[in-house]
Design a protein around this motif. Structure first.
Motif, PDB file in Angstrom:
ATOM      1  N   PHE A  87     -20.585 -30.397  17.199  1.00  0.00           N
ATOM      2  CA  PHE A  87     -20.442 -30.575  15.651  1.00  0.00           C
ATOM      3  C   PHE A  87     -21.791 -31.133  15.114  1.00  0.00           C
TER       4      PHE A  87
ATOM      5  N   ARG B 191     -19.802 -26.032  13.254  1.00  0.00           N
ATOM      6  CA  ARG B 191     -19.064 -26.258  14.581  1.00  0.00           C
ATOM      7  C   ARG B 191     -19.408 -25.206  15.586  1.00  0.00           C
TER       8      ARG B 191
ATOM      9  N   GLU C 232     -17.785 -28.458  22.899  1.00  0.00           N
ATOM     10  CA  GLU C 232     -17.927 -28.145  21.696  1.00  0.00           C
ATOM     11  C   GLU C 232     -18.873 -29.075  20.892  1.00  0.00           C
TER      12      GLU C 232
ATOM     13  N   SER D  98     -21.831 -34.462  19.228  1.00  0.00           N
ATOM     14  CA  SER D  98     -22.356 -34.574  17.575  1.00  0.00           C
ATOM     15  C   SER D  98     -23.925 -34.680  17.405  1.00  0.00           C
TER      16      SER D  98
ATOM     17  N   GLY E  35     -17.953 -19.893  16.319  1.00  0.00           N
ATOM     18  CA  GLY E  35     -18.078 -21.051  15.488  1.00  0.00           C
ATOM     19  C   GLY E  35     -18.566 -20.530  13.984  1.00  0.00           C
TER      20      GLY E  35
END
Lengths: 149, 412
Positions: free
Chosen positions: A35, A42, A33, A147, A61
């Motif tokens: 972000f 996302r 994932e 991130s 996303g």
């Protein structure tokens, strides 16, 4: 204005409107994932990697035009590539969007080169590379969401 | 002698010349600065007065016997008095200088929060900025108190009935914004405070967004704490104010320990200084305090009614123009609203709208505005937010609207 047109080329807007390889991937064996806390983008990337080769990959996303188009183009480009090839492409792609690809004979990235306009918009580089950072996390089986911050 | 009639018409063209940054070009176009909710620009008077402090009388305060220290102390304490007058606090020592709104709220959560126990409740609202949510979550973790949240309507207004229902004898503290930074909604503070006091709760008001746009009279509001930042009021960053009622502040334990906050120190026992110094450990942001004083002088000269009238005109015009754009959705349509135009455009991510507006010279914010629960409420990941100041013009609103239409063309 021309810089803006370079950024939002028709191909990018098309991939944003109708992203390729969008949705869940049945039989995936790698996930990650990504972000971007700055804008809330996302994405989830799912891959099926067999013997070091990316057989199939899809993403899901919400994101801006740049991050969505980049994910769409990336998933197109990486199908059938080896993990090593994918990592090398990430390096070239990063150089492309940050404007640091000053080599004599830059490596051709095919359709991905449509994102070169991002280099004129430094704050949007993270949007363009989100999918790629997520890819790296998936290939390295990183469990924490990546991130961009 | 009769007071002169307030002049409700601002000479905006002339005022803009007080702000050096506003005359610049970005991407070859005149800067249209509509990100005032993030931070406001600084008038020459503020910039000069801070430079003057460093150039002419830089010294530490409250302790020097020399002339420069005396001048610096007078200027800094003079700024405190300006703040007191600006928010109509009863006493100068009720004005605590802090780094900003966030630090002010954390101060109250840390110090006043020591009185909270398991079973106590803290009531906040769904429209709060993260800085008026997270300190209370941390306090709840430490104290065992429970955080409750009053919902908002789809117009972005606080559900007053629900607020009243959620208040009870367990409510020890209510923390609420005066003006929502994401929606522009103005909360009915007097009513909320009256209700909260009815159950014996103290009320902290987050005034970060309000202080540049609405009149603030802490005595009329009867709030217990009021927090704001200098940089959203045309002053410098790194300086802000916590107003607190003296009786509450007196009873609260100190927050940070250090110089200036003590009266006498020994290894056996340390006694603390009087208000406001009890809460001001260490050398403060002296230039910042003096700069904030200059900013208050500047806006006070314009007059709050004139500022409000002009900003109201800008917001009305911008809302009307925005509504005419197909696919544009306003986020935050409260009846009582100020200075904020938050919106989404169908089929275009706010971040892309922001980039296209930037190319047109228009500075807006695209994101969640540190109000993720508000974004969740409206089912959007982010919004575009244009936020107005008295130095903005109708022509600038036109540039904004044109830029939004341009974004639709790019994505057309």
């Amino acid at each position: 204005m021309s810089e803006l047109r370079d950024l939002y080329q028709e191909l990018i807007v098309d991939h944003y409107r109708r992203p390729h390889n969008y949705g869940p991937l049945v039989g995936a064996n790698r996930h990650a994932e990504g972000f971007n806390p700055l804008c809330g983008d996302r994405l989830t990337l799912s891959l099926n990697v067999v013997d070091g080769m990316i057989k199939e990959l899809r993403f899901e996303g919400v994101g801006c035009a740049i991050s969505t188009a980049s994910a769409s183009l990336m998933t197109d480009a990486l199908k059938g590539k080896t993990e090593a090839q994918a990592e090398a492409m990430f390096q070239h792609f990063q150089a492309l969007v940050t404007g640091t690809d000053k080599a004599e004979a830059p490596v051709s990235l095919g359709k991905l080169e449509v994102l070169a306009g991002v280099r004129e918009f430094p704050v949007r580089v993270k949007c363009a590379t989100l999918a790629w950072h997520t890819l790296l996390a998936a290939l390295h089986s990183v469990k924490q969401p990546v991130s961009t911050e | 002698m009769n007071a002169p009639m307030p002049n409700l018409m601002l000479d905006v063209a002339r005022l803009r010349m007080d702000f050096p940054i506003l005359s610049q070009m970005v991407h070859g176009k005149p800067l249209v600065y509509l990100d005032n909710a993030a931070t406001t620009q600084k008038p020459r008077a503020v910039i000069d007065c801070m430079a003057n402090y460093y150039a002419e009388y830089n010294a530490n305060i409250h302790r020097g016997v020399h002339i420069l220290s005396q001048q610096a102390t007078d200027a800094y304490e003079g700024a405190r008095e300006k703040v007191r007058r600006f928010i109509n606090a009863a006493r100068r020592e009720e004005v605590i200088f802090v780094r900003g709104t966030t630090e002010a709220i954390n101060l109250v959560a840390s110090s006043y929060g020591q009185r909270l126990w398991p079973g106590n409740e803290i009531l906040i609202t769904e429209m709060e900025h993260h800085s008026n949510i997270v300190p209370w979550q941390l306090l709840c973790e430490r104290s065992g108190a429970v955080l409750r949240v009053t919902p908002i309507s789809d117009a972005g207004e606080l559900c007053l009935d629900e607020f009243e229902r959620q208040l009870g004898p367990a409510t020890r503290l209510v923390a609420v914004t005066h003006l929502s930074n994401a929606l522009g909604s103005i909360n009915p503070l007097r009513r909320l405070i009256e209700l909260a006091h009815g159950v014996g709760a103290v009320v902290l008001v987050d005034g970060a967004q309000a202080v540049a746009h609405l009149p603030v009279d802490v005595q009329a509001l009867d709030c217990d704490f009021y927090a704001f930042s200098g940089h959203k009021l045309y002053g410098p960053t790194g300086i802000g104010v916590l107003y607190g009622k003296a009786a509450l502040l007196d009873a609260m334990p100190p927050w940070q320990g250090g110089g200036d906050m003590i009266r006498e120190v020994s290894f056996a026992k340390t006694t603390y200084n009087d208000l406001p110094f009890k809460f001001e450990a260490g050398t403060p942001h002296i230039a910042g305090g003096i700069g904030l004083g200059a900013a208050i002088d500047y806006v006070s000269k314009l007059g709050q009614p004139a500022i409000a009238a002009h900003e109201h005109d800008l917001l009305s015009y911008a809302s009307e123009q925005a509504r005419a754009i197909p696919g544009l959705r306003l986020i935050g349509t409260a009846r009582e609203k100020a200075s904020i135009l938050s919106f989404t455009v169908a089929g275009i991510h706010p971040h892309d709208v922001g980039t296209i507006l930037d190319d047109a010279g228009v500075a807006v914010r695209a994101g969640h505005h540190c109000t993720m629960p508000v974004m969740t409420h409206f089912g959007v990941p982010a919004t575009v937010r244009a936020s107005f100041s008295f130095y903005n013009t109708i022509e600038e609103v036109d540039v904004l609207i044109h830029g939004i239409r341009r974004a639709q063309e790019v994505f057309g």
